[in-house]
Design an enzyme around this catalytic site. Structure first.
Site, PDB file in Angstrom:
ATOM      1  N   TYR A 439       0.825  -1.228   0.000  1.00 26.37           N
ATOM      2  CA  TYR A 439       0.000   0.000   0.000  1.00 26.37           C
ATOM      3  C   TYR A 439       0.855   1.273   0.000  1.00 26.37           C
ATOM      4  O   TYR A 439       2.024   1.239   0.259  1.00 26.37           O
ATOM      5  CB  TYR A 439      -1.074  -0.015   1.079  1.00 26.37           C
ATOM      6  CG  TYR A 439      -0.731  -0.040   2.556  1.00 26.37           C
ATOM      7  CD1 TYR A 439       0.534   0.154   3.063  1.00 26.37           C
ATOM      8  CD2 TYR A 439      -1.766  -0.253   3.476  1.00 26.37           C
ATOM      9  CE1 TYR A 439       0.777   0.145   4.422  1.00 26.37           C
ATOM     10  CE2 TYR A 439      -1.535  -0.266   4.841  1.00 26.37           C
ATOM     11  CZ  TYR A 439      -0.265  -0.066   5.300  1.00 26.37           C
ATOM     12  OH  TYR A 439      -0.040  -0.065   6.644  1.00 26.37           O
ATOM     13  N   GLU A 440       0.199   2.368  -0.361  1.00 28.81           N
ATOM     14  CA  GLU A 440       0.911   3.645  -0.587  1.00 28.81           C
ATOM     15  C   GLU A 440       1.975   3.506  -1.676  1.00 28.81           C
ATOM     16  O   GLU A 440       3.006   4.189  -1.641  1.00 28.81           O
ATOM     17  CB  GLU A 440       1.555   4.175   0.698  1.00 28.81           C
ATOM     18  CG  GLU A 440       0.628   4.330   1.866  1.00 28.81           C
ATOM     19  CD  GLU A 440      -0.488   5.335   1.629  1.00 28.81           C
ATOM     20  OE1 GLU A 440      -0.391   6.114   0.672  1.00 28.81           O
ATOM     21  OE2 GLU A 440      -1.467   5.317   2.386  1.00 28.81           O
ATOM     22  N   GLY A 441       1.722   2.671  -2.652  1.00 33.38           N
ATOM     23  CA  GLY A 441       2.682   2.488  -3.751  1.00 33.38           C
ATOM     24  C   GLY A 441       3.563   1.289  -3.482  1.00 33.38           C
ATOM     25  O   GLY A 441       4.309   1.261  -2.508  1.00 33.38           O
TER      26      GLY A 441
END
Lengths: 598, 598
Positions: A439-441
């Site tokens: 998550y978050e890239g």
């Protein structure tokens, strides 16, 4: 069974001072009243809250999980009370600006405090992280009216915040986002489905402020057609009181591998005609506004990698010091009978410990540079610090979270068969850590960001400056009077040379063979993290040796600092040469197959 | 949602022939009727059973899990029917000797078939593995009467088998085992508690034959005081019919991270005065008898590492070929829009694919040597092959299972956020794989076995012979007419040099500094696996190039073999130098801290 957590205060203080540059950060403090002698009491208080309130809820929260019914989500027992206490004691708003009701703490210090929340209870900690990220985006981009109406309650934690980005067909590729916003008077009607919304619905607070990426009717295609909207779960009256429910609902929550105690929601906006939302920032500039949240969140997710690794290390160490299972080879009959006496158990614990300290060094160093980028009196210094933070953000995010995969797995391994039994608690840390590289890239996205936007775009200038600093310090150590420091310096020089060669290779080749350089981007990022972590451990070891020579400080602790850096130099830095080779020579073979040959 | 599995028949056939030495194994076949033209049909039939019967139960079995009530265990829906079919069609007894009712298949061929069961349904496959291990121990060590009474039903799968070793205080340290056996006429009364008993209780079969390590009253302390006993769940009458329940009960089952569909039982023996048991083998020689099961089981657990990695790879590949999410960098507007177009996704798939093939090469090579050790007409050849199998067993077990941790994690990573959602199925492979580095001896135990019993004990003779073979072949490749093979040969030579140096270091230093050499044992084992896997891929690549030159075979497949070996040479073999450095220079720092400094 819930495993204890104790904030590693001595480690934190050392990293804050020697690697994060705490004194300089406090010295530049701009009118906030934080004095140096408050630092330790703040850390101690936070540590107490983390150990006593949050950590005991971690395992029960994992077992019970969140429950969805008719659009509402019930959090595990004890979470609502802990959250209320977290807000009342002021910990929730602590990192926020004083004028918003926060305590304006330097990022460096709040980073240490956030590490504690994340170690103690990863799932719980995500709610504050998301809310303060939304606060930051609203503070920077929303109108004064929206700020006044929403920020005080959000900083206080009475209302929480979310990021609504992902859609079923739009994950890493935000250009595929389809949610729509149609203007209606001063506001907009939002429709669409968002997935993977962390803390998207819950019973901890009376309102949830959703920030939603959607397209205006006249939006250009692609990511340049995304705008950001504020959509509260409950509409807020002009006087700040709560009004009617907005037209948005939590359609379901996911059944996940980890972080069971936080809801990961599917959010349906506008099923009754359109959720009421307000534009944040300029039309079609939603992505830039969202990145305000995202960059901060990326550093915080990197911190999660550190925090879960620390927790796994504490648990493995306690087990190894307690579990009796045969005497280690080469120990006399009076030697300890606990498994820490076995060389391979020590190997695992040292691998965990030295990597945890390297990660903490890199995370705190970056946090300290964020404070410098915001608060240094000299503009050139601020700009240079900001460039460094931009460079380090994807490294902290991806390197620390990838390290956490191996470290939390070692935490399980130290427990042997007990590690595979859920009641032991070791497996939860590994399951919880699994999301952090995603998550978050994802790690791949971070590596592309590092290569394309952080390395190539400035022609390697920022990385080159940092690398020279590493090499200068390594050369200094290689000539030091202390033999262990010399060994560390030599190993660091060799590892830095691999990074230098890989960097030169990518800078020369990227334009001509971008697919090859992107194929080497993740190994390159890992190489950066490996070298920079070793550099900061080496810096810490040198400080420890200086303190040892002066006769000040805790001798055992300082000697351990030197030994731990030595361990990393001899057992982790040797990976650098291989990573460098992979970057320079491995990429063509990565791309050698046709799709059909897989 | 249940993800499909297709047995990789082409890959398996290639590995059987080129790396396992199938032709030689079939040529030495001792009276069994297996002819070469039956191999493909057997693999195809097994593949069908794996895909159609076992694989569809894998995800539902994980979700439902086993349920314990009042000493009985209910397996997930569909498992009993699948097991009955597995036995009826003869797959259960297939690897066992013909005279026992099996089909006397060479180990090499049964290894490929077992790989399928393990890929399709790891939890299910464990029952057969344990039963056939018990069959082997009984066949070798029990009296003719016990053999006649128990083996036919066990080979047929009507009764299953278990290994009862671990106790709460005795995991890796078997000297701490406390279970007791008191003679009473021709049998014994067994009392004690055993934990982690895989398939210790279930509803698949009418009887369960427990092999139990316990101490006789006159037993010396330590592992030399352990004897092995056969304790059936239901007593067996002289005519083979089932009699009364024995005095043993499943007290509970564990709540585990993975393999939910198989019961992991706590077994209580003799709560009513003593379970009836019969001695297997000589008194106090239980450990040697148990090791008959254990060594075979260790190879099979190594095979689980391969099998779960293959399954994870198939699922990741399918997702990457299907999921649309932005066009890969450097691809024109007509390029594919699925994520396999992204260089980093290809990097992950290649990392999975090349390591899977290296693992298969090593596992099948070892299986072929087992057949040679059993059936070669020349005694010296048999002895040499057996020494090689003994050396390779801990490497196959630990290297393949450690590889599986990273590969199944990559399987999750390729799925992005969907990988963290349990319904996707990718996470199950990672959870299931987590036990494989732990049970049947942890990675640390395997590494100690490799170092102490397999390397040092014969002064490095067996490893040295193997290494010279690797180096000879690498030199041959380095001078080959094919440029890719030359690159592979060069990389393999460098990696082999690291292994040679590390081996010499350990042989010289082990006696003087055993704690240091044990601290380097796991990195040394990983170095062995890395180099040997690369060697077998290189051997396969050379065979593929030869076939390509002759114009025979599937061009795409053979070219992929070369590319995959090249990928491993350029992206995995570079790790060898670092591992070698860690073995030679890392161990002192592993041992540098006092217990209190952790």
């Amino acid at each position: 069974m819930s495993t204890p957590y104790t904030a590693p205060l001595r480690e934190m203080s050392f990293a804050l001072k020697e690697l994060g540059g705490l004194d300089a950060v406090l010295a530049q403090s701009d009118g906030s009243e934080l004095s140096a002698d408050l630092v330790e009491p703040i850390l101690e208080e936070a540590g107490r809250f983390a150990s006593e309130v949050l950590a005991p809820l971690n395992a029960p929260g994992d077992r019970e999980g969140c429950r969805w019914q008719d659009g509402a989500v019930r959090t595990p027992e004890g979470f609502a009370a802990a959250y209320a206490s977290f807000c009342e004691t002021g910990w929730h708003g602590m990192p926020a600006e004083v004028e918003l009701g926060g305590q304006g703490m330097p990022t460096l210090l709040s980073t240490a405090v956030l590490e504690m929340w994340k170690s103690a209870n990863h799932a719980f900690s995500l709610c504050q992280m998301l809310t303060l990220g939304a606060v930051e985006a609203i503070r920077r981009h929303a109108t004064p009216e929206l700020q006044a109406r929403y920020l005080p309650a959000m900083v206080a934690g009475r209302w929480t915040g979310t990021m609504n980005i992902t859609e079923p067909q739009a994950g890493s590729d935000l250009s595929a986002i389809r949610s729509r916003a149609v203007p209606e008077g001063e506001h907009y009607r939002i429709t669409g489905t968002k997935i993977f919304i962390t803390w998207g619905e819950h019973d901890l607070a009376e309102n949830i402020v959703h920030l939603v990426l959607a397209r205006l009717p006249d939006a250009p295609p692609g990511v340049k057609g995304l705008s950001l909207f504020l959509c509260p779960k409950v509409l807020v009256n002009a006087d700040g009181s709560l009004g009617a429910r907005n037209d948005l609902v939590c359609a379901s929550i996911e059944h996940k591998l980890g972080i069971h105690a936080c809801s990961t929601a599917v959010m349906a906006f506008g099923e009754q005609g359109g959720a009421t939302g307000w534009l944040v920032g300029a039309p079609h500039e939603g992505l830039a506004c969202m990145f305000t949240m995202m960059n901060h969140a990326r550093l915080n997710v990197g911190l999660e990698g550190l925090a879960l690794s620390e927790r796994a290390y504490q648990q493995a160490r306690a087990y190894a010091l307690d579990r009796v299972q045969g005497r280690g080879v080469g120990l006399g009959p009076d030697g300890p009978r606990t498994i820490i006496g076995h060389p391979d158990v020590r190997r695992m614990l040292m691998a965990m410990k030295s990597r945890v300290e390297a990660m903490r060094g890199l995370a705190y160093y970056t946090a300290g540079r964020m404070d410098r980028a915001h608060g240094h009196p000299d503009a050139a210094q601020r700009a240079e610090a900001q460039a460094l933070v931009d460079l380090l953000t994807p490294i902290v995010k991806a390197w620390c979270t990838e390290q956490a995969q191996g470290i939390t797995a070692l935490g399980v391994q130290v427990h042997g068969g007990m590690g595979f039994i859920e009641e032991t608690g070791a497996a939860q840390h590994q399951r919880d850590a699994r999301i952090t590289t995603i998550y978050e890239g994802t790690t791949g996205i971070q590596a592309n960001d590092l290569l394309n936007r952080k390395l190539v775009r400035d022609g390697g200038a920022t990385l080159g400056r940092l690398l020279r600093e590493v090499q200068d310090e390594a050369r200094g150590l290689a000539g030091h009077g202390d033999a262990t420091l010399r060994a560390i310096g030599d190993a660091l020089l060799r590892a830095a040379a691999s990074l230098e060669a890989a960097t030169a290779h990518l800078l020369v080749r990227h334009a001509a063979t971008p697919r090859e350089s992107f194929a080497g981007a993740v190994p390159y990022l890992m190489l950066c993290g490996t070298v920079l972590g070793g550099w900061l451990l080496a810096r810490g070891a040198e400080a420890a040796v200086t303190q040892l020579a002066s006769g000040s400080g805790d001798t055992d602790f300082l000697a351990a600092k030197r030994s731990t850096a030595w361990h990393y130099a001899m057992n982790v830095l040797p990976e650098a040469a291989g990573l460098g080779e992979i970057v320079c020579h491995g990429a063509a073979s990565v791309l050698a197959l046709d799709d059909a040959q897989f």
